[in-house]
Structures are given as structure tokens and as C-alpha cells.
Design a protein around this motif. Structure first.
Motif, PDB file in Angstrom:
ATOM      1  N   TYR A 197       0.879  -1.176   0.000  1.00 48.71           N
ATOM      2  CA  TYR A 197       0.000   0.000   0.000  1.00 48.71           C
ATOM      3  C   TYR A 197       0.913   1.221   0.000  1.00 48.71           C
ATOM      4  N   GLN A 247      -9.961 -13.847   6.340  1.00 50.35           N
ATOM      5  CA  GLN A 247      -9.650 -12.425   6.262  1.00 50.35           C
ATOM      6  C   GLN A 247      -8.335 -12.141   6.968  1.00 50.35           C
ATOM      7  N   LEU A 249      -4.884  -2.743   6.317  1.00 49.93           N
ATOM      8  CA  LEU A 249      -5.124  -3.403   5.040  1.00 49.93           C
ATOM      9  C   LEU A 249      -5.914  -4.678   5.288  1.00 49.93           C
ATOM     10  N   ILE A 301      -7.478  -8.094   3.492  1.00 52.81           N
ATOM     11  CA  ILE A 301      -7.415  -8.980   2.331  1.00 52.81           C
ATOM     12  C   ILE A 301      -8.298 -10.186   2.637  1.00 52.81           C
ATOM     13  N   GLU A 345     -10.726 -10.079  -2.253  1.00 54.02           N
ATOM     14  CA  GLU A 345     -11.146  -8.690  -2.082  1.00 54.02           C
ATOM     15  C   GLU A 345     -10.129  -7.967  -1.211  1.00 54.02           C
ATOM     16  N   GLN A 346      -9.883  -6.709  -1.521  1.00 55.10           N
ATOM     17  CA  GLN A 346      -9.023  -5.886  -0.679  1.00 55.10           C
ATOM     18  C   GLN A 346      -9.674  -4.533  -0.414  1.00 55.10           C
ATOM     19  N   TRP A 347      -9.454  -4.011   0.777  1.00 54.01           N
ATOM     20  CA  TRP A 347      -9.898  -2.673   1.126  1.00 54.01           C
ATOM     21  C   TRP A 347      -9.078  -2.176   2.308  1.00 54.01           C
ATOM     22  N   THR A 348      -9.244  -0.935   2.667  1.00 53.09           N
ATOM     23  CA  THR A 348      -8.473  -0.360   3.766  1.00 53.09           C
ATOM     24  C   THR A 348      -9.370   0.458   4.682  1.00 53.09           C
ATOM     25  N   ALA A 405      -6.948  -0.685  -3.005  1.00 54.84           N
ATOM     26  CA  ALA A 405      -5.962  -1.748  -3.175  1.00 54.84           C
ATOM     27  C   ALA A 405      -4.827  -1.272  -4.058  1.00 54.84           C
ATOM     28  N   LYS A 448     -14.552  -2.056  -1.407  1.00 53.37           N
ATOM     29  CA  LYS A 448     -13.785  -3.263  -1.700  1.00 53.37           C
ATOM     30  C   LYS A 448     -13.418  -3.329  -3.181  1.00 53.37           C
TER      31      LYS A 448
END
Length: 734
Positions: A87, A129, A145, A147, A157-160, A178, A294
Motif C-alpha cells: 500500500y 480475512q 489493510l 485482504i 477482495e481488498q480494502w483499507t 488496493a 472493496k
């Protein structure tokens, strides 16, 4: 003196223990591996506590081998600023495109994100997760982060989340979801999409060259109109249906998005995707947590078909509202009446729904507005009172008529919008998105309501809730959204206008969440004038979407082909209309490739047309589970051939259906060679029979039994050589 020496020795021992423990922590090259059935995303924590992506590809047999990957690649020089951070932050040593950029409360713009900890938890069976905590060593800014891996479907899926503890607000100038990093390939090829109204999902494939390619939208609402957020990246060479490595990806966000694809000087590809930060530098208050949408992706080493089928399985199981449930066939009144209808006309059409054999009648635009009657598209949006002239007995009498005819009743709404010619506009001008002191600019004679405002959220929710409160047996909602956002300004947000585009979408989601809490099972179509808003953030609340207002069946063959890469058939609403010059059979066969509906004048059908349509609906109902829940195989591409062919095979492997369509009107254009089928069992025998045969016409494919091996190695010729011809084959185990 002796006591002091002992304490001194103890102090040295403690200091040595702390030092060696610290050195052990920071010198170890810690590996964080996120795996699916076929693939692995591997991150590495460096001695300096940086978290880097070292691998994204097919998973290795031995986990210990992941630690050896980084040593096999040439690294950037110390002054190159080329880093493979998981990131990437800006303002420190990174010189390429960042995933996150902030302005601190004191005006400083630097950010450095270092590893603190990570953990992996099981979310449900087959879903895990991983959460990685990163912190800036100078400023109290923390990024998490996330994942999430879906093991069986090879989807990640990725998000922050972003938060801080500074004295004042910080500004998020960029805040991606991501930051993928692909290396080890000679070339990358991007397959993106573009379009406009009635020209949705036009594919375009190009080789990615050095620099940055940006896919984005700034439309606010109806954000996919010009540029859908989904895309593919082929690795080494362009992938085909059954061969090549390819990444499918998209953002679960129903507003402005931005995806940067940067090929760096070392020929590594960075994919950074998230909310579009254009005119949207977000003010984040102390202790407030900002959660990005996401970003999903799936990687296939066996071509586009495998990636698509994995994505379909994932979406039906985890993303689409009631993705494993049935759908309703319907008759819509729009092209039969447009705005010109009354109660008696609609009652006849409702009876026609029963006659046709569909499950439901859908009342479209034009049923509301009294002060400003909805007789065309320039009035009444916002005034959701039933038009007394057209429907003196209200919606309830139509719902009862539908029930008496043993069909369900659905209704069209566009609750996010307002016409200047409306009571709502006059009463609440402060609810409308428009710049103070500037001329209003309309899209389809309308403006957009400010969903960043909680009062507007209550109003939009109330449109739906009031309809169901007054008509509890209402069975379906068609939710439209025809305008983009011009002159973006929220009277509610005051001095936080940069938060508007983000808060608008989150406000929409809050409304939809409330609706789904109270009405969890009511089917809803995501319309938006065509595919203007389809994404997996929205499909959490909707059962299907409207791909395009263009229902010409020839055009739909191409559109539905492209949409089908990313969305399964039960979500793709496909209606039989009077658009195009093709015969009714062709139009119906094309619509059966998705979620079947009709927008025709039933009374105008001749005897043979009516008989054909009734039989086709019965055939569709019998095959619907295979079409909606089965594995889709694209057999012949319409872009490269005179005919297109698509196949669905059910999960048991005992039933399949093949749709073939001529797409070239030249003489004898079409399928001259047999089409090789897919997804069957080689040692099993199958009965092949043509269905949807028009009355008094002979089948062009004779009913026969073939082995699965024959059908997949030799194939079968659907003989769609005539202009505007189509053939549907039903295949069952013999």
C-alpha cells in the motif's frame, strides 16, 4: 557498591534481551501468504518494517519457496524510488503513483506506513480475512489493510481503513482500496470498456506501455455510463476464452472511481484502484474511521472462461442479493404505452401477462404526479403521489387485478431524482444538488437529490416504504437513476464540499441498507438508464440490473456477451421488445440468454407468435436453473465470427442449453462448421434436441444422441446460416 553492580548487570541483561528481541523481529523476512484454491498473494515484511508484495500468481507447492522469490528479481536502485509496497504512500521515498496521499493537520504531506502486526481469521467456511496494521512512525496515522480470500472461487477482495489521532482534521488526497503489484511478465494487455447511452460495454484491448493508464469516471451518479469500472489484464499475451493468464478486477463502488495501471521502469505493473479523488479530497476528523470500498479480483491461468465462471460462482454465493434464488419473468408496459395509459389500459395488460405466461406485470414510468402530472419526462419526479386522473383508484386496484390474474405486480421508481417542475423542488430547494449562484444544468430534464443529507435519505427511503405500507402485496421494484451530477454542491455539507461525492454514495447505501432490513426479499432491478450503475457494491441490494435501453437483439448479443464475463445470467435483465428488425423468435432466443422479460403489446401478436412465445416461456422456466446457476461457456465470439454461440451447463452436468445467433446479414453467413461444446462428460451420452421451434417450422437440427466426447471434440452445427436466424439446443443425459 555491590548492590549497585548487581543492578547494573541486571540493567545490561535487560537491555541486551530487548536489543536481541528487537533485532530478531526486524531482521526476519516475515512472509504473509493469502491463498485461494489455485492462487496466492504473498507479502513480505522487510527488516525495515516495510510490507511489500513479492508475488501474485499460481500458488507454489512449498510455502518455504515464497521467501526465495524476491531474490530472483532485479531491484530498483537506491535512488530509483521504485518500491513494491503493498500500500504505497506518498511524500517519503516512493516516486511512483501512490495508493494514499494525505495532508496532515499541520500541513505536512509526507507519509510512511510501517508494519505493526497482522492477523488472519476465518470469516466463514472457505472465507478468510487477513488484517495488516500499518502506522506512520512520526504522525499518529494508522492504516489497516484487509485482504479477504474466497478459497473455492479464487476471488480476493481488498480494502483499507484509515484513521488518525492528530489534533485537527487531516485531508485524504488519495485513498485507494488496493495496490496490486504484478511482476515476472514480459507484457501486459488491458481489456477495458467504454460506451454511452444505448452503446454500453464496448470492449477495447491494448498493450500497456510505460507510464500510467487511468480508467475513471467523474459523473457522480450513473457512474459507469462512459467507463465501466470492470476490466481485464492479460499477462504475457492476450488471453483467449480457454488459454492464457488473465486478471479480472473491479471496484465495489457506485460512484466516481479511479483505477491507475502503471508500468514502471522495471516492467512491473501496479494496479491502484479506489474512489476517484478528483474534487474529493476527504476531510477526516480525529478518531473517525474512513473505510474504502472493496476491490475484487480473480486470476486465471486457463483463460477468460475459467476466470468468469469463478467470478459467477463467487458473486452468486456472496455478493448478489439472493444469488441462489429464482427470478421472476415479467411483462413491462413501457414500450406498449410509454406515458400514455390509464387504469383500464393497464388492467388489459395485466391480463395479458397471465395470457403470456409470465410471473409478473411491471408498471413503468408515468403513474405519479398531480400538481405536475407525469405525462412526459420533464415533470413530477419527487412527487410520488398516485396520479388521480390516470389511476383514480390508486395502485391498490392494480395489485388486486394482478392477484386476480394470478400474477405479481411490480412498479418503477426513480427516487433519487427531482424535476424542477415538482412540488418537492418548490418545497425543498435545499435538498437539490446544484451550485448556488449558478444556472442549473439538466440531464434528462432533471436534477439529483442530495443523499449526503440524512433528511433526503429519509425521504428516499420513505418513497419505497410508503409504497409497500400502502400496498403490502407489491412484489418488485424497478429502481431507475437517469441523471448524472452536474454542478456538484451539497447545501447540507457546508464547508466540507470535498466530501460530497463520497458521502453521496454512502448515503445511497444507507438508504438501500434500510430498505433491505425491512424488505429483505423483495426483488429489485438496478436500472440507471442502462448499465450506468452496475457493480458489486450495488448488487448487494439488487437482484438484477438493466444492461442497456438498447434492446435491439443484435446489439444485445454483443452487450450480453461482454457483461457475462463479469456478471452471471440471472442478473442480466433481457427483454423481448419491438426494437430491431429480427423476428420474434430471434428476439426471444437472445433474451433467454439472460433474465427473461417482455416489453411487447401482447394483443398485437398473431396466433403463431403468441403460441411460440408461450412455449418459449415454458422452455425457459424448465431451463432457468441451468441458465441462472450453471457454468457458462462462450463457444463462438460474435466479434470474430458470423455467428455467436453461448452454452450453459448445470452443476450436475446432466443438462445444458446452447444458444446460437447469426450476427451477419450477408447471404449464407453464419455457422458452416460444427461448434465444439464444453463442460460435458466425455464418456456420457447426450440427447440433443432443438427447442423454441417456431410453429409450422421444422427444426434445423435433428434430434439425436451423441457422446460427450463427440460433442466436445467434433461438435455440432446449429446451422444459423440464414439472416436473423437463431437456434436453441437442449442437451440432456441420454
Amino acid at each position: 557498591m555491590k548492590k549497585q553492580s548487581i543492578n547494573l548487570r541486571q540493567s545490561f541483561a535487560i537491555a541486551f534481551f530487548i536489543l536481541t528481541s528487537y533485532c530478531t523481529t526486524v531482521t526476519a523476512q516475515q512472509i504473509i501468504a493469502v491463498k485461494t484454491k489455485t492462487n496466492a498473494l504473498v507479502l513480505q515484511v522487510t527488516p525495515g518494517k516495510e510490507v511489500n508484495t513479492i508475488y501474485l500468481g499460481e500458488k507454489l507447492a512449498n510455502d518455504s519457496d515464497y521467501a526465495k522469490i524476491q531474490s530472483q528479481f532485479r531491484q530498483g536502485t537506491d535512488y530509483s524510488g521504485i518500491y513494491n509496497a503493498a500500500y504505497t504512500a506518498s511524500g517519503s521515498k516512493n516516486l511512483l503513483e501512490p495508493a494514499i496521499t494525505v495532508t496532515h493537520a499541520d500541513g505536512n504531506t509526507s507519509l510512511d506506513l510501517l508494519y505493526v502486526s497482522h492477523k488472519t481469521n476465518a470469516v466463514s467456511t472457505g472465507v478468510s480475512q487477513t488484517e495488516i496494521t500499518l502506522k506512520d512512525p512520526v504522525y499518529p496515522v494508522e492504516v489497516h489493510l484487509f485482504i479477504q480470500s474466497y478459497y473455492d472461487t479464487d476471488v480476493i477482495e481488498q480494502w483499507t481503513t484509515i484513521q488518525h489521532n492528530e489534533k485537527g482534521s487531516i485531508t485524504l488526497n488519495k485513498y485507494a482500496s488496493a495496490n496490486l503489484y504484478l511482476k515476472g511478465y514480459k507484457n501486459f494487455y488491458l481489456n477495458q470498456y467504454h460506451g454511452d447511452w444505448a452503446k454500453e460495454m464496448q470492449p477495447e484491448e491494448t498493450k500497456i506501455t510505460h507510464g500510467i493508464k487511468t480508467l475513471d469516471t467523474k459523473l457522480g451518479s450513473r457512474s459507469n455510463l462512459f467507463q465501466p469500472s470492470v476490466f481485464m489484464v492479460s499477462l504475457d499475451k492476450p488471453a483467449t476464452e480457454d488459454e492464457g493468464k488473465v486478471l479480472f478486477a473491479g471496484l465495489e463502488w457506485s460512484g466516481n472511481f479511479r483505477t491507475d495501471l502503471e508500468l514502471d521502469p522495471l516492467n512491473n505493473l501496479r494496479v491502484i484502484s479506489g474512489i476517484n479523488n478528483a474534487a474529493a479530497a476527504y476531510k477526516l476528523a480525529k478518531s473517525e474511521v474512513f473505510t474504502t470500498p472493496k476491490f475484487w479480483y480473480t486470476l486465471s491461468s486457463k483463460g477468460k472462461g475459467t476466470a468468469s465462471r469463478n467470478l459467477h460462482d463467487w458473486s452468486r454465493s456472496y455478493k448478489i442479493l439472493d444469488g441462489k434464488e429464482d427470478r421472476l419473468t415479467l411483462l413491462n408496459n413501457w414500450e406498449a404505452t410509454y406515458f400514455n395509459f390509464d387504469e383500464e389500459k393497464l388492467k388489459v395488460l395485466i391480463a395479458d401477462s397471465k395470457k403470456l405466461g409470465v410471473d409478473m406485470f411491471l408498471l413503468d414510468d408515468g403513474w405519479f404526479g398531480n400538481t405536475y402530472p407525469r405525462n412526459n419526462d420533464d415533470a413530477a419526479l419527487g412527487d410520488w403521489d398516485v396520479n388521480k386522473k390516470k389511476l383514480p383508484n390508486g395502485i391498490g386496484t392494480l395489485v388486486k387485478t394482478a392477484k386476480d390474474n394470478q400474477v405479481k405486480f411490480g412498479i418503477w421508481i426513480e427516487p433519487e431524482m427531482v424535476n424542477p417542475a415538482s412540488d418537492l423542488y418548490k418545497k425543498h430547494p435545499d435538498w437539490v444538488i446544484k451550485q448556488p449562484g449558478r444556472a442549473e444544468h439538466y440531464f434528462r430534464n432533471q436534477l439529483v437529490l442530495d443523499l449526503a443529507n440524512p433528511k433526503v435519505q429519509d425521504f428516499v427511503y420513505g418513497v419505497v416504504d410508503n409504497l409497500f405500507t400502502e400496498n403490502p402485496e407489491l412484489a418488485y421494484i424497478k429502481w431507475d437513476c437517469n441523471a448524472v451530477i452536474y454542478n456538484a454542491y451539497s447545501n447540507y455539507l457546508k464547508d466540507k464540499q470535498n466530501n460530497f461525492y463520497t458521502d453521496y454514495v454512502n448515503g445511497l447505501y444507507k438508504v438501500l441498507e434500510r430498505i433491505r432490513v425491512k424488505y429483505p426479499k423483495v426483488p429489485m432491478m438496478l436500472c440507471s438508464g442502462g448499465g450506468g450503475r452496475v457493480d458489486y457494491g450495488a448488487l448487494k441490494y439488487f437482484t438484477e440490473f438493466w444492461p442497456s435501453d438498447n434492446t435491439d437483439p443484435l446489439e444485445r448479443v454483443y452487450m450480453q456477451w461482454e457483461y457475462s464475463y463479469f456478471y452471471p445470467a440471472l442478473t442480466i435483465a433481457a427483454h423481448v421488445t419491438d426494437w430491431g428488425k429480427q423476428p420474434l423468435k430471434y428476439r426471444t432466443d437472445v433474451a433467454m440468454m439472460g433474465k427473461l422479460g417482455f416489453d411487447i403489446v401482447v394483443k398485437d401478436l398473431n396466433e403463431k407468435d403468441l403460441a411460440f412465445t408461450q412455449k418459449a416461456i415454458k422452455n425457459y422456466n424448465e431451463l432457468s436453473n441451468t441458465i441462472w446457476q450453471g457454468d457458462q461457456y462462450r463457444l463462438q465470439n460474435p466479434w470474430d465470427n458470423d455467428a455467436a454461440s453461448v452454452m450453459f451447463v448445470n452443476k450436475n452436468g446432466n443438462e445444458a442449453v446452447v444458444f446460437s445467433y447469426s450476427v451477419n446479414s450477408r447471404y449464407e453467413a453464419g455457422t458452416h462448421l460444427p461448434i465444439k461444446l464444453k463442460g460435458l462428460q466425455a464418456g456420457q451420452n447426450y440427447k440433443v434436441e432443438e427447442i423454441n421451434v417456431y410453429p409450422d417450422k421444422k427444426p434445423v437440427v435433428e434430434t439425436a444422441v451423441y457422446s460427450g466426447d463427440f460433442l466436445m471434440q467434433v461438435g455440432i452445427n446449429p446451422n444459423v446460416t440464414a439472416s436473423n436466424s437463431s437456434v436453441v439446443l437442449k442437451i440432456t443425459k441420454a
